[in-house]
Write a protein that holds these residues in place. Structure first.
Motif, PDB file in Angstrom:
ATOM      1  N   TYR B  53     108.341  69.544 -30.294  1.00  0.00           N
ATOM      2  CA  TYR B  53     108.379  68.092 -30.049  1.00  0.00           C
ATOM      3  C   TYR B  53     109.830  67.609 -30.000  1.00  0.00           C
ATOM      4  O   TYR B  53     110.676  68.078 -30.771  1.00  0.00           O
ATOM      5  N   VAL B  54     110.062  66.674 -29.106  1.00  0.00           N
ATOM      6  CA  VAL B  54     111.426  66.152 -28.915  1.00  0.00           C
ATOM      7  C   VAL B  54     111.513  64.755 -29.527  1.00  0.00           C
ATOM      8  O   VAL B  54     110.692  63.877 -29.217  1.00  0.00           O
ATOM      9  N   VAL B  55     112.498  64.573 -30.404  1.00  0.00           N
ATOM     10  CA  VAL B  55     112.688  63.282 -31.074  1.00  0.00           C
ATOM     11  C   VAL B  55     114.059  62.734 -30.683  1.00  0.00           C
ATOM     12  O   VAL B  55     115.078  63.412 -30.864  1.00  0.00           O
ATOM     13  N   GLY B  56     114.075  61.535 -30.147  1.00  0.00           N
ATOM     14  CA  GLY B  56     115.330  60.879 -29.823  1.00  0.00           C
ATOM     15  C   GLY B  56     115.826  60.116 -31.048  1.00  0.00           C
ATOM     16  O   GLY B  56     115.181  59.158 -31.474  1.00  0.00           O
ATOM     17  N   VAL B  57     116.927  60.564 -31.620  1.00  0.00           N
ATOM     18  CA  VAL B  57     117.403  59.948 -32.858  1.00  0.00           C
ATOM     19  C   VAL B  57     118.934  60.079 -32.935  1.00  0.00           C
ATOM     20  O   VAL B  57     119.506  61.095 -32.549  1.00  0.00           O
ATOM     21  N   GLU B  58     119.581  58.984 -33.391  1.00  0.00           N
ATOM     22  CA  GLU B  58     121.041  58.991 -33.518  1.00  0.00           C
ATOM     23  C   GLU B  58     121.467  59.950 -34.632  1.00  0.00           C
ATOM     24  O   GLU B  58     120.732  60.138 -35.607  1.00  0.00           O
ATOM     25  N   ASP B  60     123.608  59.509 -36.910  1.00  0.00           N
ATOM     26  CA  ASP B  60     123.816  58.866 -38.204  1.00  0.00           C
ATOM     27  C   ASP B  60     122.548  58.181 -38.720  1.00  0.00           C
ATOM     28  O   ASP B  60     122.592  57.483 -39.734  1.00  0.00           O
ATOM     29  N   ASP B  61     121.453  58.401 -38.039  1.00  0.00           N
ATOM     30  CA  ASP B  61     120.193  57.803 -38.492  1.00  0.00           C
ATOM     31  C   ASP B  61     119.639  58.603 -39.682  1.00  0.00           C
ATOM     32  O   ASP B  61     119.846  59.824 -39.784  1.00  0.00           O
ATOM     33  N   GLY B  62     118.925  57.936 -40.536  1.00  0.00           N
ATOM     34  CA  GLY B  62     118.343  58.582 -41.718  1.00  0.00           C
ATOM     35  C   GLY B  62     117.351  59.682 -41.371  1.00  0.00           C
ATOM     36  O   GLY B  62     117.167  60.633 -42.122  1.00  0.00           O
ATOM     37  N   TYR B  63     116.699  59.570 -40.211  1.00  0.00           N
ATOM     38  CA  TYR B  63     115.711  60.575 -39.801  1.00  0.00           C
ATOM     39  C   TYR B  63     116.354  61.854 -39.233  1.00  0.00           C
ATOM     40  O   TYR B  63     115.691  62.883 -39.112  1.00  0.00           O
ATOM     41  N   HIS B  64     117.639  61.720 -38.834  1.00  0.00           N
ATOM     42  CA  HIS B  64     118.243  62.822 -38.084  1.00  0.00           C
ATOM     43  C   HIS B  64     118.210  64.149 -38.867  1.00  0.00           C
ATOM     44  O   HIS B  64     117.836  65.198 -38.327  1.00  0.00           O
ATOM     45  N   GLU B  65     118.594  64.102 -40.122  1.00  0.00           N
ATOM     46  CA  GLU B  65     118.647  65.331 -40.912  1.00  0.00           C
ATOM     47  C   GLU B  65     117.256  65.935 -41.089  1.00  0.00           C
ATOM     48  O   GLU B  65     117.075  67.165 -41.037  1.00  0.00           O
ATOM     49  N   GLN B 102      98.657  62.413 -26.332  1.00  0.00           N
ATOM     50  CA  GLN B 102      98.282  63.220 -27.509  1.00  0.00           C
ATOM     51  C   GLN B 102      99.494  63.919 -28.107  1.00  0.00           C
ATOM     52  O   GLN B 102      99.615  64.059 -29.330  1.00  0.00           O
ATOM     53  N   LYS B 103     100.400  64.350 -27.256  1.00  0.00           N
ATOM     54  CA  LYS B 103     101.574  65.050 -27.764  1.00  0.00           C
ATOM     55  C   LYS B 103     102.433  64.107 -28.595  1.00  0.00           C
ATOM     56  O   LYS B 103     103.015  64.493 -29.615  1.00  0.00           O
ATOM     57  N   GLY B 104     102.517  62.846 -28.142  1.00  0.00           N
ATOM     58  CA  GLY B 104     103.273  61.854 -28.891  1.00  0.00           C
ATOM     59  C   GLY B 104     102.687  61.647 -30.277  1.00  0.00           C
ATOM     60  O   GLY B 104     103.417  61.578 -31.276  1.00  0.00           O
ATOM     61  N   GLU B 105     101.349  61.570 -30.336  1.00  0.00           N
ATOM     62  CA  GLU B 105     100.692  61.383 -31.640  1.00  0.00           C
ATOM     63  C   GLU B 105     100.959  62.574 -32.556  1.00  0.00           C
ATOM     64  O   GLU B 105     101.230  62.413 -33.747  1.00  0.00           O
ATOM     65  N   ALA B 106     100.870  63.767 -31.981  1.00  0.00           N
ATOM     66  CA  ALA B 106     101.133  64.969 -32.785  1.00  0.00           C
ATOM     67  C   ALA B 106     102.586  64.995 -33.236  1.00  0.00           C
ATOM     68  O   ALA B 106     102.901  65.373 -34.373  1.00  0.00           O
ATOM     69  N   ALA B 107     103.484  64.558 -32.355  1.00  0.00           N
ATOM     70  CA  ALA B 107     104.914  64.581 -32.679  1.00  0.00           C
ATOM     71  C   ALA B 107     105.229  63.625 -33.829  1.00  0.00           C
ATOM     72  O   ALA B 107     105.997  63.963 -34.741  1.00  0.00           O
ATOM     73  N   VAL B 108     104.638  62.451 -33.803  1.00  0.00           N
ATOM     74  CA  VAL B 108     104.945  61.491 -34.865  1.00  0.00           C
ATOM     75  C   VAL B 108     104.347  61.964 -36.196  1.00  0.00           C
ATOM     76  O   VAL B 108     104.936  61.737 -37.267  1.00  0.00           O
ATOM     77  N   ALA B 109     103.206  62.664 -36.140  1.00  0.00           N
ATOM     78  CA  ALA B 109     102.632  63.229 -37.369  1.00  0.00           C
ATOM     79  C   ALA B 109     103.583  64.273 -37.945  1.00  0.00           C
ATOM     80  O   ALA B 109     103.804  64.336 -39.163  1.00  0.00           O
ATOM     81  N   GLU B 110     104.132  65.095 -37.060  1.00  0.00           N
ATOM     82  CA  GLU B 110     105.094  66.103 -37.504  1.00  0.00           C
ATOM     83  C   GLU B 110     106.347  65.440 -38.085  1.00  0.00           C
ATOM     84  O   GLU B 110     106.924  65.913 -39.065  1.00  0.00           O
ATOM     85  N   LEU B 111     106.774  64.340 -37.454  1.00  0.00           N
ATOM     86  CA  LEU B 111     107.959  63.629 -37.928  1.00  0.00           C
ATOM     87  C   LEU B 111     107.719  63.093 -39.343  1.00  0.00           C
ATOM     88  O   LEU B 111     108.604  63.175 -40.208  1.00  0.00           O
TER      89      LEU B 111
END
Lengths: 288, 588
Positions: B53-58, B60-65, B102-111
């Motif tokens: 899954y591909v996540v677009g994140v800066e 310096d964002d808290g999610y990046h790490e 569906q892939k988006g839903e799975a990706a956000v669950a993984e996130l």
């Protein structure tokens, strides 16, 4: 060389050959003649070791042809020419030479000579791209690749044009002249008459006549006398403006001569005619 | 059989097959294979889901790490245009934006999982005890294993352990962990260890959140990769065998100084070698070892032997296509379904693919030799039976005709017969085959409730066994090997039944592996009943009477022709099922 005794072969309740007995001597050409379904092919297959007899015995040079090693001295040619069509003629023949343990150098020399004799030039062509006659020549060459003492040919000229047929029949005769023992079946009785030393006639699975052609003629139909007269006599039929009667012995010829004289006519011609194998074959087949 | 002849035919088979392909096709096939082999290790390295899954994140964002640490996620520069075009599954910018699929839903669950794990990890680094006040260690044991100590129960198979209190073990009411390990470390100790011993060796530990059933999903998918290329091999093999039959081409090899067994072996060896090479290549690519390759040998043999028989029986290429698809489905089901339960259920021991799965899991302990024997032997013996069956019709008389499959099967069996005693040999010969079919039935039925699966199994087993015992007698009558009369039928039935009884007893060795821990497994193997020695002796010999009587019934029908045989067979099956139900009722 080949002994067949009381051969019986049954396929799923159908008797294909019943009580067949014959012997083939070394160096002779032996014919197996008969109508379709007479049991010719089954007989040849048992000699070639392909079919196991239901009862009776088949021996080739004293051994059972069902043993793989016995088949080393045999060259079998089936009625069709079932070749591996994705192989060239040369590689196909090399493959079978290999199966017969023929050394590569000997095989190549033998294949070259045989194909020369058979006048087959397109040796590197895949057999699937060959004409029927060429395929037949490759099949014949395959039967010779192991230089066998005994050749078992089932309808060697089947389905070929007259020129190729004549060629193959002559080739069989040449092989016999070289000392090979040849057993072959044929529908065309003319070919059998041309090349066979001895023959059997089969009908409905049984051998109904055997011997040399002369012996069979003597047994199943002697010489005929065709007497042509200027006047009609008993059993005569019109023939070219005159009359002709066919009789079987000289006493009857004399009787026809007397009748003709009594009627005031004269005998124009007396000819003898030997019955062909076809006449005998039809006579035997109808009489069975 | 002369090896020299076999290898000679094999060499020409390879030459012919290669000659049948044009060089461009061959070159293209090699190129594709090399490319797949080169790319596959990278594709499989580290798992099937890496950076799925591909996540677009800066940066310096808290999610990046959290995204960076998650194997399944890949962090990229956030971009609305990439998100709109579907190149980004989840976009973290001000808020969390999820692709509407569906892939988006799975990706956000993984996130979310990644973020939770990240937070827990961070917390654990600072204060582990506060982060994980409870840790769990799991050891799997046999269902029917005795408690380690009197009074202990199996309820808490997981041991709770207070990390601060090292003496907590002493106060624990659950299974004492070291004892449990001692039990399972016996591994394949017989007879009680069984498969449970094997699967019990692995332990899992961590937070309660980490507990998951030991389902070998990834290894299963990779194990499936072993089966896929075999389908190409059997296609080529079946075509080669069929080509011998079309246009009577094979007649000339039969007329040459080689035996039909040498021809069959010679034609089969190249395809077996090719299949083995493919399996080895797949093993190298997906991370399997020599154990996987060895375990797959029986599978290759059963693939090839079934294909050979199918190609000998099929009347046309159309029928051959049906046969090869059927073979593929049956064998794949047989080996794949039980392998799903590797590490979960003893039924997995039926399949050699379970060994492959364990090998791919890099399990701490390898499958013992007895597991290879138990899963492989029925397939190897069945392959021998099938090759022999096919060899029976690899004759001029049967090879080229257009008779139906049952006729050819009967003709093949008839080719094994000589004298009366030979029906006993055939029965013994068919026992491994019967055993393999019964294992297939077990694999199919074991998930059903016992009340349903047992009666179904009894009927299926009776049908298979009665056919195996009587088919040789029927073939003998049909092909005039034996004279048709009632006395002959009874004698032949009794001989066949006795032969089957002897062969069947060898199959009972199977209990040593532990399939008897399954209810339906006990039914299949006829073992595991807790009764007195006298009854055991009676139970041991009762099948002899059953097999002889039932086989004689079928034989009496067989001597009256096809319809009579069917009637006799039904009667034999009824008697057999009644016996099974009676015995179970007596000893239950």
């Amino acid at each position: 060389m080949i002994e067949v005794r009381d051969l019986r072969k049954e396929y799923a309740g159908h008797v294909a050959v019943e009580g067949s007995t014959f012997e083939v001597d070394s160096g002779e050409v032996f014919g197996v003649v008969g109508p379709n379904g007479a049991g010719k092919t089954t007989t040849l297959k048992t000699v070639a070791g392909l079919v196991e007899p239901t009862s009776g015995e088949v021996r080739v040079a004293g051994d059972d042809p069902a043993d793989a090693d016995t088949r080393r001295s045999l060259g079998y040619l089936p009625e069709e020419s079932p070749l591996y069509e994705d192989m060239t003629a040369t590689s196909y023949l090399r493959f079978f030479a290999d199966l017969y343990d023929v050394p590569r150098e000997v095989a190549d020399e033998r294949i070259g000579k045989t194909l020369d004799r058979l006048e087959l030039d397109r040796r590197e062509t895949r057999t699937g791209d060959m004409s029927k006659g060429m395929k037949r020549k490759v099949a014949v060459a395959r039967s010779l690749v192991n230089d066998p003492e005994i050749l078992v040919y089932d309808e060697p000229a089947s389905g070929l044009d007259p020129l190729t047929t004549n060629y193959v029949v002559e080739f069989v005769r040449d092989l016999a002249d070289e000392g090979k023992t040849v057993v072959f079946s044929a529908h065309n009785l003319y070919h059998v008459e041309r090349v066979c030393d001895r023959l059997i006639i089969m009908n409905e699975g049984e051998v109904v006549a055997r011997g040399t052609l002369d012996e069979i003629r003597d047994e199943h139909g002697g010489v005929e006398y065709h007497v042509e007269t200027t006047v009609p006599v008993e059993r005569s039929e019109p023939h070219d403006g005159n009359h002709r009667v066919v009789v079987e012995n000289m006493d009857e010829v004399e009787s026809v001569r007397e009748q003709t004289h009594d009627e005031g006519g004269e005998v124009l011609d007396i000819r003898t005619r030997e019955p062909s194998l076809e006449d005998i074959f039809l006579d035997v087949a109808e009489g069975t | 059989m002369r090896l020299r002849k076999v290898l000679r035919i094999s060499r020409w088979e390879v030459s012919r097959t290669a000659g049948g392909l044009d060089r461009r096709t061959l070159g293209f096939a090699i190129l594709v294979f090399v490319l797949v082999a080169a790319v596959a290790p990278f594709a499989f390295d580290g798992g099937l889901y890496d950076e799925l899954y591909v996540v677009g994140v800066e940066d310096d964002d808290g999610y990046h790490e959290a995204v960076e640490r998650a194997d399944t996620l890949r962090a990229v520069e956030p971009s609305w245009s990439a998100f709109s075009s579907g190149d980004i599954d989840v976009l973290v910018r001000d808020d969390i934006h999820v692709a509407d699929d569906q892939k988006g839903e799975a990706a956000v669950a993984e996130l979310r999982d990644a973020a939770r794990r990240y937070n827990a990890g961070e917390l654990a680094e600072k204060d582990p005890d506060a982060a994980f006040p409870v840790s769990v260690e799991i050891n799997y044991v046999d269902r029917d294993a005795e408690p380690a100590e009197p009074g202990d129960t199996f309820e808490p198979v997981a041991e709770e352990e207070d990390s601060e209190d090292e003496d907590a073990d002493d106060d624990d009411d659950g299974v004492d962990a070291p004892d449990a390990e001692e039990d399972v470390d016996d591994g394949f100790s017989l007879p009680s260890g069984g498969l449970g011993g094997i699967i019990g060796q692995g332990g899992r530990s961590g937070t309660p959140d980490d507990i998951a059933p030991p389902f070998p999903f990834e290894s299963l998918i990779l194990a499936f990769a072993f089966l896929v290329p075999l389908n190409f091999v059997v296609q080529a093999y079946s075509t080669s065998v069929m080509n011998e039959r079309i246009g009577r081409r094979g007649v000339l090899m039969l007329a040459s100084p080689v035996s039909r067994q040498e021809i069959i072996a010679g034609k089969t060896v190249p395809y077996f070698a090719a299949a083995l090479a493919l399996v080895a290549a797949v093993a190298a690519v997906v991370g399997g070892g020599w154990r996987s390759v060895v375990a797959m040998v029986p599978v290759l043999l059963i693939f090839l032997s079934l294909t050979f028989v199918g190609a000998m029986f099929a009347r046309s290429y159309k029928e051959l296509t049906f046969v090869t698809v059927f073979v593929s489905v049956v064998v794949t089901s047989y080996v794949f379904i039980p392998a799903i339960f590797t590490d979960i259920d003893p039924v997995a021991a039926i399949s050699p693919l379970s060994i492959v799965v364990r090998d791919l899991q890099q399990a701490a302990s390898a499958a013992p030799a007895s597991w290879y024997v138990f899963s492989g032997a029925p397939l190897v013996f069945s392959s021998a039976v099938l090759f022999s069956l096919g060899s029976g019709v690899y004759r001029e008389e049967e090879m080229f005709n257009q008779r139906r499959v049952p006729h050819k099967a009967v003709a093949a069996v008839a080719s094994w017969l000589r004298r009366r005693a030979s029906v006993a040999k055939v029965s013994v010969f068919l026992v491994p085959f019967v055993f393999a079919i019964q294992l297939l039935v077990v694999a199919t039925l074991f998930a059903l409730p016992v009340e349903v699966s047992l009666p179904l199994f009894f009927v299926a087993a009776a049908v298979v066994e009665e056919v195996a015992k009587s088919v040789s007698v029927y073939a003998g009558f049909a092909h005039s090997v034996f004279e048709r009369n009632d006395r002959n039928a009874v004698v032949l039935g009794a001989i066949s039944g006795a032969g089957f009884f002897v062969g069947e007893k060898f199959a009972h060795l199977a209990q040593l592996v532990g399939l008897d821990t399954l209810e339906i497994g006990r039914a299949a193997l006829g073992v595991g009943f807790d009764v007195s020695p006298l009854v055991l002796v009676a139970l041991f010999f009762a099948p002899l009477v059953l097999h002889a009587v039932a086989a004689s019934l079928a034989a009496l029908g067989a001597c009256r022709g096809k319809r009579g045989y069917l009637v006799g067979l039904v009667a034999a099956v009824v008697v057999h099922v009644a016996y099974n139900l009676t015995v179970v009722g007596l000893v239950a």
